[in-house]
Write a protein that holds these residues in place. Sequence first.
Motif, PDB file in Angstrom:
ATOM      1  N   UNK A  78      10.065  -7.161   0.369  1.00 44.70           N
ATOM      2  CA  UNK A  78       9.006  -6.486   1.113  1.00 44.70           C
ATOM      3  C   UNK A  78       7.734  -7.319   1.045  1.00 44.70           C
ATOM      4  N   UNK A  79       7.135  -7.555   2.216  1.00 44.96           N
ATOM      5  CA  UNK A  79       5.809  -8.177   2.275  1.00 44.96           C
ATOM      6  C   UNK A  79       4.822  -7.099   2.715  1.00 44.96           C
ATOM      7  N   UNK A  80       3.837  -6.827   1.872  1.00 48.30           N
ATOM      8  CA  UNK A  80       2.785  -5.865   2.195  1.00 48.30           C
ATOM      9  C   UNK A  80       1.837  -6.484   3.211  1.00 48.30           C
ATOM     10  N   UNK A  89      -6.050  -4.883  -4.527  1.00 47.88           N
ATOM     11  CA  UNK A  89      -5.058  -4.416  -3.553  1.00 47.88           C
ATOM     12  C   UNK A  89      -3.752  -5.200  -3.632  1.00 47.88           C
ATOM     13  N   UNK A  90      -3.840  -6.495  -3.876  1.00 45.69           N
ATOM     14  CA  UNK A  90      -2.615  -7.279  -4.007  1.00 45.69           C
ATOM     15  C   UNK A  90      -1.816  -6.787  -5.211  1.00 45.69           C
ATOM     16  N   UNK A  91      -2.487  -6.594  -6.328  1.00 44.58           N
ATOM     17  CA  UNK A  91      -1.819  -6.115  -7.535  1.00 44.58           C
ATOM     18  C   UNK A  91      -1.224  -4.730  -7.312  1.00 44.58           C
ATOM     19  N   UNK A  92      -1.949  -3.867  -6.608  1.00 46.37           N
ATOM     20  CA  UNK A  92      -1.459  -2.517  -6.313  1.00 46.37           C
ATOM     21  C   UNK A  92      -0.194  -2.586  -5.458  1.00 46.37           C
ATOM     22  N   UNK A  93      -0.178  -3.486  -4.479  1.00 44.74           N
ATOM     23  CA  UNK A  93       0.994  -3.643  -3.618  1.00 44.74           C
ATOM     24  C   UNK A  93       2.193  -4.165  -4.413  1.00 44.74           C
ATOM     25  N   UNK A 101       2.307 -10.339  -0.489  1.00 46.24           N
ATOM     26  CA  UNK A 101       1.150  -9.649   0.080  1.00 46.24           C
ATOM     27  C   UNK A 101       0.537 -10.545   1.143  1.00 46.24           C
ATOM     28  N   UNK A 102       0.202  -9.954   2.293  1.00 47.43           N
ATOM     29  CA  UNK A 102      -0.421 -10.720   3.373  1.00 47.43           C
ATOM     30  C   UNK A 102      -1.567  -9.893   3.969  1.00 47.43           C
TER      31      UNK A 102
END
Length: 127
Positions: A78-80, A89-93, A101-102
């Motif tokens: 999965x890419x957020x 936000x990256x860490x949360x994703x 993450x993108x």
Amino acid sequence: MTKILLVEDTEDIRDFLARRLRRRGFEVELAQDGEAGVKAARDRCPEIILLDMSMPVKDGWTAAREMRADPATASIPIIALTAHALAGDQEKSLAAGCNDYHPKPVELPRLLEQIETLLVRRGRAKS
């Protein structure tokens, strides 16, 4: 052909990404919210999921956690995708189960690199 599930509630972004990914040889399945995305991931068996994190019905963080908890979808990368490019936000994703993450706006060359990297890690390059 590599199947990508794009879970995105904004029609313009969904259409933009779907067209460009299809032009590059991907098969693209679409879902408009997190709940539909979880069901589509289970039913359509994509090889990678692009998941918007801020959506109605069920947000991307909840959808990612549900996909990780389901044996049928637990191993799908999965890419957020998120416009929320704030600190943390990256860490949360990633904590929710996303592999990468993108931030939006989407930079297609970078996103394609991320997709290819995850496919290679999974043992399946784009075909």
